[in-house]
Design a protein around this motif. Structure first.
Motif, PDB file in Angstrom:
ATOM      1  N   GLU A  31      15.838 -22.216  -6.117  1.00 18.23           N
ATOM      2  CA  GLU A  31      15.877 -21.410  -4.900  1.00 18.23           C
ATOM      3  C   GLU A  31      16.808 -22.026  -3.866  1.00 18.23           C
ATOM      4  OE1 GLU A  31      11.816 -21.043  -3.720  1.00 18.23           O
ATOM      5  OE2 GLU A  31      11.434 -19.311  -5.012  1.00 18.23           O
ATOM      6  N   ARG A  32      16.787 -23.362  -3.772  1.00 14.97           N
ATOM      7  CA  ARG A  32      17.677 -24.034  -2.821  1.00 14.97           C
ATOM      8  C   ARG A  32      19.142 -23.819  -3.199  1.00 14.97           C
ATOM      9  NH1 ARG A  32      20.605 -28.505  -2.371  1.00 14.97           N
ATOM     10  NH2 ARG A  32      20.074 -29.192  -4.482  1.00 14.97           N
ATOM     11  N   ALA A  79      11.853 -24.513  -7.208  1.00 16.28           N
ATOM     12  CA  ALA A  79      12.188 -24.941  -5.852  1.00 16.28           C
ATOM     13  C   ALA A  79      13.658 -25.340  -5.767  1.00 16.28           C
ATOM     14  CB  ALA A  79      11.289 -26.098  -5.421  1.00 16.28           C
TER      15      ALA A  79
END
Length: 360
Positions: A46-47, A43
């Motif tokens: 991906e950010r 996560a």
């Protein structure tokens, strides 16, 4: 107003960084934060990968970078009119909005910076001016347009939409706008570039990430782009999406290199093979083998040509380039004094000084 974003800080480069410095910084960070390489913190990866890709998409495009440097992130918004924004700034610098219409005395501020441009005193301008006129039943930005002689329309032109006209009957209808193109850099092995391959990658499209598969055609060269129609940013108002462009970076190979459509292969031979001549086998680019005859007395660096075994040419041309075999005479590492003695005996067969023509 677009959120504050410092794309230079995201890539860790200065505002005066060259295109090459930006490219290198992006490639380093993209490898570091690629989601597929960070499964335990996907996560967060991906950010960060989204932020890095967005920053690179802006700073690697000369036109977008110029707008960003002048207007900040707001200059990249869909429909933004830089000419109109410059008119606003010039007007404000000359004293525009020093006092709000109707004697409200509200001040106005017009600032440009890396995070965007900001307007100060709009509450006094749009709210206070309207209130001072009485006008029951009229509200918000629509009133500001009426009381300032079309101000809301001018303000709307900066961002390409009818700001200040909301709520008015018969307001302008938004027109569809095609989606923006996306450029993404991919690195592939040398042989995959020659043979063609299919790659899977993550792109930032619309409001989130998306995985796509892309076919890279055989024979693609370093720096060339592959266009994937309709895989860019979505269009607005039913307009078509933009395209995705993959810019291909080809990894170097230890003993292969490209010469246009020809491929150069360095092939080692023994001293005996070079002197006496030999027939040897070498691998081909398609995975098979080819037989090469090394003529007697072949010097290191001499190149032999195998027709039609090089890189595939574009479909419109057809065929293939050639495979260039560069002979590299390999000196034996073993044998000790005996090998040195045998090699020394070859010296008497040289006709004169082999470096006689070496002149600067």
């Amino acid at each position: 107003m677009a959120e504050t974003k410092d794309y230079y800080a995201t890539l860790g480069v200065s505002k005066g960084a060259s295109a090459e410095e930006i490219r290198k910084a992006y490639r380093k960070l993209a490898r570091q934060w690629h989601p597929d390489l960070n499964p335990k913190s996907r996560a967060e990866a991906e950010r960060r990968f989204k932020e890095i890709s967005e920053a690179h998409a802006v700073l690697s495009d000369a036109g977008k970078r110029k707008l960003y440097d002048e207007f900040g992130a707001d200059g990249l918004r869909e429909g933004f009119d830089p000419g109109r924004a410059r008119e606003w700034k010039k007007w404000a610098d000359q004293g525009g909005f020093a006092h709000a219409p109707g004697g409200g005395g509200g001040s106005f501020r017009f600032e440009f910076g890396p995070g965007g441009f900001s307007f100060g005193g709009l509450e006094d301008l749009f709210g206070g001016a309207a209130g001072s006129r009485g006008g029951a039943g009229r509200g918000g930005a629509g009133d500001a347009e009426d009381e300032t002689g079309g101000l809301g329309g001018i303000f709307g032109d900066v961002l390409g939409r009818g700001a200040g006209r909301r709520g008015r009957a018969g307001g302008g209808r938004g027109r569809g706008r095609a989606g923006a193109d996306i450029e993404h850099e991919v690195e592939i092995p040398f042989l995959d570039a020659l043979r063609g391959t299919t790659i899977a990658l993550s792109i930032e499209r619309g409001n989130g990430g998306e995985r796509v598969e892309a076919k890279v055609p055989p024979g693609i060269r370093d720096g060339q782009k592959v266009r994937l129609a309709g895989l860019g940013q979505p269009g607005a108002g039913g307009a078509p999406a933009g395209d995705l462009y993959l810019k291909v970076a080809v990894k170097p190979h230890p003993f292969l290199s490209r010469r246009g459509d020809d491929v150069l292969m360095e092939v080692p031979v023994t001293m005996g093979e070079a002197v006496a001549g030999a027939t040897i086998s070498i691998p081909t680019l398609e995975g098979g083998e080819a037989t090469v005859r090394v003529p007697p007395r072949t010097s290191s660096g001499q190149t032999l040509r195998l027709r039609g075994l090089g890189a595939p040419r574009p479909k419109k041309d057809g065929g293939r380039g050639d495979l260039l075999v560069r002979i590299v005479v390999r000196v034996p590492k073993g044998g000790g004094d005996e090998a040195a003695k045998l090699a020394k005996e070859l010296d008497r067969f040289y006709e004169g000084d082999p470096r006689a023509e070496l002149r600067l």
